[in-house]
Design an enzyme around this catalytic site. Structure first.
Site, mmCIF file in Angstrom:
data_model
loop_
_atom_site.group_PDB
_atom_site.id
_atom_site.type_symbol
_atom_site.label_atom_id
_atom_site.label_comp_id
_atom_site.label_asym_id
_atom_site.label_seq_id
_atom_site.Cartn_x
_atom_site.Cartn_y
_atom_site.Cartn_z
ATOM 1 N N HIS A 48 38.984 27.325 45.383
ATOM 2 C CA HIS A 48 39.872 26.180 45.562
ATOM 3 C C HIS A 48 39.712 25.667 46.993
ATOM 4 O O HIS A 48 39.886 26.416 47.943
ATOM 5 C CB HIS A 48 41.333 26.573 45.305
ATOM 6 C CG HIS A 48 41.675 26.628 43.838
ATOM 7 N ND1 HIS A 48 42.900 26.271 43.345
ATOM 8 C CD2 HIS A 48 40.930 26.972 42.768
ATOM 9 C CE1 HIS A 48 42.902 26.404 42.024
ATOM 10 N NE2 HIS A 48 41.718 26.841 41.655
ATOM 11 N N TYR A 79 52.548 23.211 45.675
ATOM 12 C CA TYR A 79 53.734 23.794 46.296
ATOM 13 C C TYR A 79 54.758 22.668 46.379
ATOM 14 O O TYR A 79 54.575 21.727 47.157
ATOM 15 C CB TYR A 79 53.416 24.323 47.695
ATOM 16 C CG TYR A 79 52.588 25.598 47.691
ATOM 17 C CD1 TYR A 79 51.216 25.562 47.494
ATOM 18 C CD2 TYR A 79 53.190 26.839 47.879
ATOM 19 C CE1 TYR A 79 50.459 26.727 47.491
ATOM 20 C CE2 TYR A 79 52.444 28.009 47.872
ATOM 21 C CZ TYR A 79 51.081 27.948 47.678
ATOM 22 O OH TYR A 79 50.344 29.111 47.663
ATOM 23 N N PRO A 105 56.260 36.312 48.752
ATOM 24 C CA PRO A 105 55.024 35.911 48.075
ATOM 25 C C PRO A 105 54.553 34.489 48.389
ATOM 26 O O PRO A 105 53.430 34.124 48.043
ATOM 27 C CB PRO A 105 55.373 36.042 46.586
ATOM 28 C CG PRO A 105 56.861 35.915 46.519
ATOM 29 C CD PRO A 105 57.383 36.476 47.804
HETATM 30 C C1 PHB Z 1 50.068 33.267 42.179
HETATM 31 O O1 PHB Z 1 49.245 32.609 41.528
HETATM 32 O O2 PHB Z 1 50.579 34.291 41.725
HETATM 33 C C2 PHB Z 1 50.412 32.815 43.552
HETATM 34 C C3 PHB Z 1 49.637 31.855 44.164
HETATM 35 C C4 PHB Z 1 49.958 31.409 45.423
HETATM 36 C C5 PHB Z 1 51.056 31.920 46.078
HETATM 37 C C6 PHB Z 1 51.837 32.899 45.480
HETATM 38 C C7 PHB Z 1 51.512 33.347 44.214
HETATM 39 O O3 PHB Z 1 51.377 31.445 47.308
#
Ligand code: PHB
Length: 398
Positions: free
Chosen positions: A79, A208, A300
């Site tokens: 990506h 996001y 996360p």
């Molecule tokens: C996910 O795909 O689990 C994931 C991707 C990006 C993040 C957090 C989790 O910032």
């Protein structure tokens, strides 16, 4: 139960066989340094542990250049950017243009599978499902790791060096006496509601999304399987939510004039992920060195957890290799300070984007508008975009 304790001597004893412990074991074995890994969980449990899905370029290089497996390159997806979405409008950050790097979408759980297979292929000594693990005499030249194996046999490993890679719930950090350790910790008033859905991707790259209804992340796994999250209360029970309610909640957080519509499919997994930030200082005690979640936890949001663990492991491996190759402990002595530098940068990034993208119930209009200013600062300036892109794709290692 055999009452006799069997003694094993080795160079490095690794407590914890998740991705960090297995990666360290893999690197050490390649360099001819003897090591044993012990792990309390079984293979299946670790395999099913939830992890994020984004790998920094440096993490991918560590895997592909050390012959773990080609899977990350064949089954993972490169990506080159992400969308930051607010006020219903997406702003693409082009990582290649901004910092000349990319990230890889590849379930971090798959990395455990790949590493465990590589250790098996290369004859690594990895013992799963052990119990009653203890570490002792860490400040002496003969530290000890004691455990009972899956057959009930008690063992004592006598290594030169102990690596504590036993995750956030492990025993190793607690072996640092309280008066010699600082636990830096914060909790957050929210969590993530995560789903896996059998649907095509809703967008080419990750989104996001900040909205008045809270944060959402539209992530992916592959052509047929998608991962999505939305900010929720930490006490939320996933079973209280019907699929329709979940889709409505996700959709209203990405709604906008461009008409972005999430592609729906059956929801095959639902979970609530807790949020915390933690750093143990120092990351060393005597001859024990902590790496990965054993020493720090990030929320996360920035997907930094496993990437940070691999960065620790690289620094620890270089230091151990130098110890055996040259007899110099300079790198081992600098380990804690060196890894903490990156850890705190990652803590800052994870905290920063978490607080910027999530909403709080008690948020004032001042705070809401200030955050709009912050988001505009990022997307309207090349410097702002580069700051985000460099952190997201991973700072070059020193
Ligand atoms: C996910 O795909 O689990 C994931 C991707 C990006 C993040 C957090 C989790 O910032």
């Amino acid at each position: 139960m055999n009452a006799e304790v069997r003694i094993i001597t080795t160079q490095v004893g690794i407590v914890g066989g998740g991705p960090a412990g297995l990666m360290l074991s893999h690197l050490l074995s390649r360099a001819g340094i003897e090591n044993i890994v012990i792990e309390t969980r079984d293979h299946e449990t670790i395999r099913n542990t939830h992890r994020a899905g984004i790998l920094e370029a440096g993490t991918v290089r560590m895997l592909s250049e050390t012959g773990v497996d080609g899977r990350v390159l064949t089954e993972g997806h490169r990506h080159d950017g992400v969308d930051l979405r607010f006020n219903g409008t997406s702003h693409r950050l082009d990582f290649q243009d901004l910092v000349g790097e990319s990230v890889w979408l590849y379930g971090q759980t798959e990395i455990f599978v790949d590493l465990a297979a590589a250790r098996k292929r290369d004859g690594g000594d990895v013992r799963f499902s052990v119990t009653d693990t203890e570490v002792a005499d860490l400040e002496t030249d003969v530290p000890k790791i004691r455990f009972t194996d899956a057959n009930g046999q008690r063992f004592e490993i006598r290594p030169d060096i102990v690596a504590g890679t036993d995750g956030s719930k492990g025993i190793c950090k607690h072996a640092i006496p309280k008066e010699k350790r600082t636990d830096n910790f914060i909790a957050y008033p929210f969590a993530w509601f995560g789903i896996l859905t059998e649907a095509p991707a809703s967008a080419p790259e990750l989104i996001y999304a900040q909205s008045e209804h809270g944060f959402a992340l539209i992530s992916q796994r592959n052509e047929h399987l998608q991962r999505m999250y939305f900010q929720c209360d930490p006490e939320e029970n996933p079973d209280d939510w019907s699929d329709d309610q979940i889709w409505a909640e996700l959709q209203r957080r990405v709604d906008g004039p461009d008409g972005l519509t999430l592609k729906r499919g059956p929801i095959t997994e639902k979970m609530v992920l807790p949020f915390r930030s933690y750093v143990c200082e120092p990351m060393r005690h005597g001859n024990m060195f902590l790496a990965g979640d054993a020493g720090h936890t990030v929320p996360p949001t920035g997907a930094k957890g496993l990437n940070l663990a691999f960065a620790d492991v690289q620094v620890l491996f270089d230091a151990i290799e130098a110890h055996y190759a040259t007899g110099s402990d300079e790198l081992l002595d600098g380990y804690s300070e060196k890894v903490l530098d990156r850890v705190w940068k990652a803590q800052n990034f994870s905290y920063w984007i978490t607080t910027m993208l999530h909403s709080r119930q008690d948020q004032s209009t001042f705070e809401r508008k200030r955050i709009q200013g912050e988001l505009n600062n990022i997307v309207s300036s090349r410097f702002g975009q580069q700051y985000f892109a460099e952190a997201y794709t991973g700072w070059p290692s020193a």
